[in-house]
Scaffold this motif. Structure first.
Motif, PDB file in Angstrom:
ATOM      1  N   HIS A 315     117.289 -24.502 -32.470  1.00  0.00           N
ATOM      2  CA  HIS A 315     117.674 -25.644 -33.305  1.00  0.00           C
ATOM      3  C   HIS A 315     118.214 -25.178 -34.652  1.00  0.00           C
ATOM      4  O   HIS A 315     119.285 -25.639 -35.097  1.00  0.00           O
ATOM      5  CB  HIS A 315     116.467 -26.557 -33.511  1.00  0.00           C
ATOM      6  N   LEU A 316     117.505 -24.277 -35.319  1.00  0.00           N
ATOM      7  CA  LEU A 316     117.944 -23.824 -36.638  1.00  0.00           C
ATOM      8  C   LEU A 316     119.272 -23.087 -36.548  1.00  0.00           C
ATOM      9  O   LEU A 316     120.151 -23.258 -37.407  1.00  0.00           O
ATOM     10  CB  LEU A 316     116.876 -22.926 -37.260  1.00  0.00           C
ATOM     11  N   PHE A 317     119.435 -22.284 -35.513  1.00  0.00           N
ATOM     12  CA  PHE A 317     120.704 -21.571 -35.358  1.00  0.00           C
ATOM     13  C   PHE A 317     121.856 -22.546 -35.184  1.00  0.00           C
ATOM     14  O   PHE A 317     122.909 -22.409 -35.833  1.00  0.00           O
ATOM     15  CB  PHE A 317     120.648 -20.618 -34.164  1.00  0.00           C
ATOM     16  N   VAL A 318     121.682 -23.536 -34.333  1.00  0.00           N
ATOM     17  CA  VAL A 318     122.756 -24.495 -34.069  1.00  0.00           C
ATOM     18  C   VAL A 318     123.100 -25.287 -35.328  1.00  0.00           C
ATOM     19  O   VAL A 318     124.279 -25.512 -35.646  1.00  0.00           O
ATOM     20  CB  VAL A 318     122.358 -25.432 -32.916  1.00  0.00           C
ATOM     21  N   GLU A 319     122.088 -25.695 -36.079  1.00  0.00           N
ATOM     22  CA  GLU A 319     122.347 -26.474 -37.294  1.00  0.00           C
ATOM     23  C   GLU A 319     123.075 -25.628 -38.338  1.00  0.00           C
ATOM     24  O   GLU A 319     123.993 -26.104 -39.015  1.00  0.00           O
ATOM     25  CB  GLU A 319     121.036 -27.019 -37.857  1.00  0.00           C
ATOM     26  N   ALA A 320     122.684 -24.368 -38.474  1.00  0.00           N
ATOM     27  CA  ALA A 320     123.378 -23.483 -39.410  1.00  0.00           C
ATOM     28  C   ALA A 320     124.828 -23.276 -38.990  1.00  0.00           C
ATOM     29  O   ALA A 320     125.742 -23.256 -39.827  1.00  0.00           O
ATOM     30  CB  ALA A 320     122.651 -22.142 -39.497  1.00  0.00           C
ATOM     31  N   LYS A 321     125.041 -23.141 -37.696  1.00  0.00           N
ATOM     32  CA  LYS A 321     126.410 -22.986 -37.197  1.00  0.00           C
ATOM     33  C   LYS A 321     127.253 -24.204 -37.529  1.00  0.00           C
ATOM     34  O   LYS A 321     128.415 -24.086 -37.938  1.00  0.00           O
ATOM     35  CB  LYS A 321     126.379 -22.728 -35.691  1.00  0.00           C
ATOM     36  N   GLY A 463     136.622 -16.111 -28.891  1.00  0.00           N
ATOM     37  CA  GLY A 463     136.929 -17.334 -29.625  1.00  0.00           C
ATOM     38  C   GLY A 463     135.908 -17.664 -30.691  1.00  0.00           C
ATOM     39  O   GLY A 463     135.464 -16.821 -31.469  1.00  0.00           O
ATOM     40  N   ALA A 464     135.486 -18.933 -30.700  1.00  0.00           N
ATOM     41  CA  ALA A 464     134.533 -19.412 -31.704  1.00  0.00           C
ATOM     42  C   ALA A 464     133.144 -18.822 -31.503  1.00  0.00           C
ATOM     43  O   ALA A 464     132.280 -18.964 -32.369  1.00  0.00           O
ATOM     44  CB  ALA A 464     134.459 -20.936 -31.670  1.00  0.00           C
ATOM     45  N   MET A 465     132.918 -18.160 -30.368  1.00  0.00           N
ATOM     46  CA  MET A 465     131.635 -17.514 -30.130  1.00  0.00           C
ATOM     47  C   MET A 465     131.438 -16.306 -31.040  1.00  0.00           C
ATOM     48  O   MET A 465     130.302 -15.884 -31.284  1.00  0.00           O
ATOM     49  CB  MET A 465     131.552 -17.086 -28.657  1.00  0.00           C
ATOM     50  N   GLN A 466     132.492 -15.751 -31.582  1.00  0.00           N
ATOM     51  CA  GLN A 466     132.397 -14.464 -32.263  1.00  0.00           C
ATOM     52  C   GLN A 466     131.473 -14.474 -33.481  1.00  0.00           C
ATOM     53  O   GLN A 466     130.550 -13.652 -33.553  1.00  0.00           O
ATOM     54  CB  GLN A 466     133.793 -13.955 -32.614  1.00  0.00           C
ATOM     55  N   PRO A 467     131.659 -15.349 -34.465  1.00  0.00           N
ATOM     56  CA  PRO A 467     130.695 -15.333 -35.578  1.00  0.00           C
ATOM     57  C   PRO A 467     129.300 -15.745 -35.139  1.00  0.00           C
ATOM     58  O   PRO A 467     128.303 -15.248 -35.680  1.00  0.00           O
ATOM     59  CB  PRO A 467     131.296 -16.319 -36.581  1.00  0.00           C
ATOM     60  N   GLN A 468     129.204 -16.644 -34.161  1.00  0.00           N
ATOM     61  CA  GLN A 468     127.897 -17.004 -33.631  1.00  0.00           C
ATOM     62  C   GLN A 468     127.239 -15.777 -32.997  1.00  0.00           C
ATOM     63  O   GLN A 468     126.030 -15.536 -33.162  1.00  0.00           O
ATOM     64  CB  GLN A 468     128.026 -18.108 -32.585  1.00  0.00           C
ATOM     65  N   GLY A 469     128.033 -14.989 -32.275  1.00  0.00           N
ATOM     66  CA  GLY A 469     127.512 -13.785 -31.644  1.00  0.00           C
ATOM     67  C   GLY A 469     127.114 -12.728 -32.652  1.00  0.00           C
ATOM     68  O   GLY A 469     126.077 -12.065 -32.498  1.00  0.00           O
ATOM     69  N   HIS A 470     127.924 -12.533 -33.697  1.00  0.00           N
ATOM     70  CA  HIS A 470     127.573 -11.568 -34.734  1.00  0.00           C
ATOM     71  C   HIS A 470     126.210 -11.888 -35.338  1.00  0.00           C
ATOM     72  O   HIS A 470     125.358 -10.999 -35.499  1.00  0.00           O
ATOM     73  CB  HIS A 470     128.633 -11.571 -35.835  1.00  0.00           C
ATOM     74  N   ALA A 471     126.018 -13.141 -35.682  1.00  0.00           N
ATOM     75  CA  ALA A 471     124.740 -13.547 -36.283  1.00  0.00           C
ATOM     76  C   ALA A 471     123.597 -13.343 -35.297  1.00  0.00           C
ATOM     77  O   ALA A 471     122.510 -12.862 -35.672  1.00  0.00           O
ATOM     78  CB  ALA A 471     124.819 -14.999 -36.732  1.00  0.00           C
ATOM     79  N   GLN A 472     123.815 -13.672 -34.023  1.00  0.00           N
ATOM     80  CA  GLN A 472     122.737 -13.547 -33.045  1.00  0.00           C
ATOM     81  C   GLN A 472     122.329 -12.105 -32.806  1.00  0.00           C
ATOM     82  O   GLN A 472     121.142 -11.814 -32.601  1.00  0.00           O
ATOM     83  CB  GLN A 472     123.136 -14.227 -31.730  1.00  0.00           C
ATOM     84  N   ILE A 473     123.285 -11.182 -32.819  1.00  0.00           N
ATOM     85  CA  ILE A 473     122.936  -9.771 -32.626  1.00  0.00           C
ATOM     86  C   ILE A 473     121.991  -9.307 -33.733  1.00  0.00           C
ATOM     87  O   ILE A 473     120.951  -8.684 -33.466  1.00  0.00           O
ATOM     88  CB  ILE A 473     124.199  -8.897 -32.592  1.00  0.00           C
TER      89      ILE A 473
END
Length: 571
Positions: A315-321, A463-473
């Motif tokens: 939830h927190l990750f999605v809201e920050a995104k 695509g748009a996954m890239q910054p989301q992926g960077h943060a998740q790593i």
């Protein structure tokens, strides 16, 4: 149909078993699922999305080449071997750690729109969006210029040496890998109508099959011309003339003069701190700073105590995104036309201000961008290399939309990118189309340092996954204690539906969609739905990952994406 039932039942049971736990019983670490162990090597390391490209990178460094030489050689090979994600018809971005000067260098190798194409021309044609394929979305390819810029500063071997392995593979052939064959097969029906594609990128009208030998003698000739004549052979010689004539004959606007005037840019990477680590990204026109914004928003929360895959974590990750991407839609564009307040956007104060919008109980359905005051201040390949002297390269390269525009000039063996689709046909928008302008870019390399020393070169394609992926790593490693391979293999989160910089989607008013890769507990899915999230299953949008980390005991540690054909290896 009845014969499929056992397979379908087995697949359903596997999915159910994976969805109830984020761990695999056969891993000795007990951490979330990893497909393999990390790779360790004392001297040099390469991680790419194709095993042969990885071997070319290692061979280059064994022969005395730098990490930059290895990255160029591997990138050239990937353009041949993985044309579904990249090639010399696309753009390039890189971050390099130089051990001599002990600092990072950033390169923006993106190309600009044709100078003879105007917003009025799109309006005359009755278009409200730029087409995804064909001649109109094509922008100047910046990759070859990027190779020579990087080589001029950090290369040790000749460019002829760097390109020679790919030229040989292009003439003699190589077997096509499984994931690449899958995406190639999907591309042929979409792109076959554009002149030059079928003749140069199919075998009698079809895609090459897994394990089948693929040759591209036209690309071999093009690379040989670049090897012999340097950068200008591509941008000011016969190659540029063939490209210009081809577009003039096929309702296009990219001209010889556009290529002849192209230059990339050295840029300063920007960073934020997270749990004692500095994450570095390139500033717009790319989307890298969205990863910095996401981490700033999440830093106040104790994600470790919530646990990986918990409702709170997701939830927190999605809201920050959502909050970061609202700013992405408003502020990220070519800085020569629309400068963004980067320092403010990635500041901790701004994150605290925006973070007040996050509720632990309810999903945001609509998010407006922030209004920071100015201070003084989809497919791709990612690869990373590190050499015995301590140089590290984080490089990403793409044609956009997989194989690009479909426009393949005769006899050249490559396809031009369709990155111009990211422009907006709306006056006054930050990403509004203009002649000689760079579009918003999704491809972003990443780098992380600790106490001013290099630590991690990594990237997540898609695509748009890239910054989301960077943060998740980084979250996976720093909050949840995963190693380099586990951090990439762990199930990923993707939120879709934010307002886009391209203006091609309406503003988010319904909270968007949360895609959860197989491996998240059903209890998390149910809790997210209770908070107002729309959760769905989506197959395949979670990106591709490669990484090299400096081993604190000496040498290097590597990891490669389990969802692709890649390999991390060293010596």
């Amino acid at each position: 149909m009845p014969r499929l039932l056992p397979t379908l039942l087995a697949t359903a049971l596997l999915a159910l078993s994976l969805s109830t736990t984020a761990s695999a019983a056969d891993r000795i670490t007990g951490h979330p699922f990893a497909t393999r162990s990390e790779v360790h090597a004392p001297h040099a390391m390469a991680a790419t999305s194709h095993p042969l490209a990885t071997q070319i990178a290692l061979d280059t460094m064994k022969a005395g080449g730098s990490a930059v030489d290895a990255a160029i050689a591997a990138n050239a090979a990937l353009g041949l071997m993985e044309p579904t994600g990249n090639g010399i018809g696309g753009d390039l971005f890189a971050i390099i750690w130089d051990p001599k000067t002990k600092r990072l260098y950033g390169y923006d190798g993106s190309g600009r729109s044709p100078r003879s194409l105007t917003l009025a021309e799109f309006q005359r044609r009755g278009l409200t969006d730029i087409p995804s394929h064909g001649p109109l979305p094509v922008t100047v390819p910046g990759t070859v210029d990027g190779w020579f810029a990087l080589h001029g500063r950090f290369g040790r071997r000749t460019m002829a040496d760097n390109l020679a392995p790919t030229i040989r593979y292009a003439r003699e052939g190589h077997p096509v890998h499984e994931v690449i064959a899958y995406y190639w097969d999907r591309s042929v029906p979409r792109l076959g109508k554009w002149p030059g594609f079928t003749e140069q990128f199919t075998i009698q009208g079809r895609a090459p099959r897994t394990g089948e030998t693929w040759r591209n003698p036209n690309l071999a000739n093009t690379l040989q011309a670049i090897s012999d004549g340097g950068r200008d052979a591509f941008y000011k010689g016969d190659i540029a003339r063939v490209i210009g004539d081809y577009f003039a004959a096929n309702d296009g606007f990219l001209a010889y003069e556009d290529l002849a005037s192209h230059t990339g840019n050295w840029v300063e990477p920007v960073s934020t701190s997270y749990r004692g680590v500095e994450l570095w990204e390139l500033p717009p026109s790319g989307q890298g700073i969205a990863a910095l914004q996401i981490l700033n928003l999440l830093e106040p929360y104790d994600l470790k105590s919530y646990g990986f895959g918990s409702p709170e974590h997701v939830h927190l990750f999605v809201e920050a995104k959502k909050l970061a991407f609202a700013d992405r839609a408003r502020w990220y564009a070519d800085p020569e036309f629309h400068p963004a307040p980067v320092a403010k956007l990635i500041s901790k104060d701004y994150a605290r201000e925006r973070g007040a919008l996050i509720s632990m109980d309810t999903a945001l359905r609509e998010v407006q961008p922030g209004t920071p005051r100015q201070l003084d201040e989809g497919d791709t390949i990612y690869l990373t290399t590190a050499d015995a002297d301590g140089m590290m390269v984080s490089l990403i390269q793409s044609n956009y939309r997989g194989m690009g525009s479909g426009m393949a000039p005769p006899g050249l063996g490559f396809i031009l990118q369709d990155r111009g689709e990211q422009f907006v046909l709306q006056e006054g928008h930050p990403n509004s189309f203009a002649p000689g302008k760079r579009p918003f870019h999704t491809i972003i390399p990443a780098f992380a340092t600790k106490d001013g020393e290099p630590w991690l070169a990594f990237g997540v394609m898609g695509g748009a996954m890239q910054p989301q992926g960077h943060a998740q790593i980084l979250i996976n490693m720093l909050d949840f204690g995963m190693n380099l391979q586990e951090a990439g293999d762990a199930p990923r989160i993707q939120h879709d539906g934010s307002t886009e910089p391209t203006g091609q989607n309406t503003a988010m008013t319904d909270g968007g969609e949360v895609d959860l890769e197989t491996g998240f507990p059903y209890e998390t899915v149910r809790a997210l739905m209770q908070k107002g999230h729309s959760v769905r299953f989506s197959h395949g949008p979670y990106g591709g990952y490669q990484a090299i980390m400096k081993n604190p005991y000496g040498g290097w540690t590597g990891a490669s994406e389990s969802r692709k054909d890649g390999q991390a290896a060293g010596y």
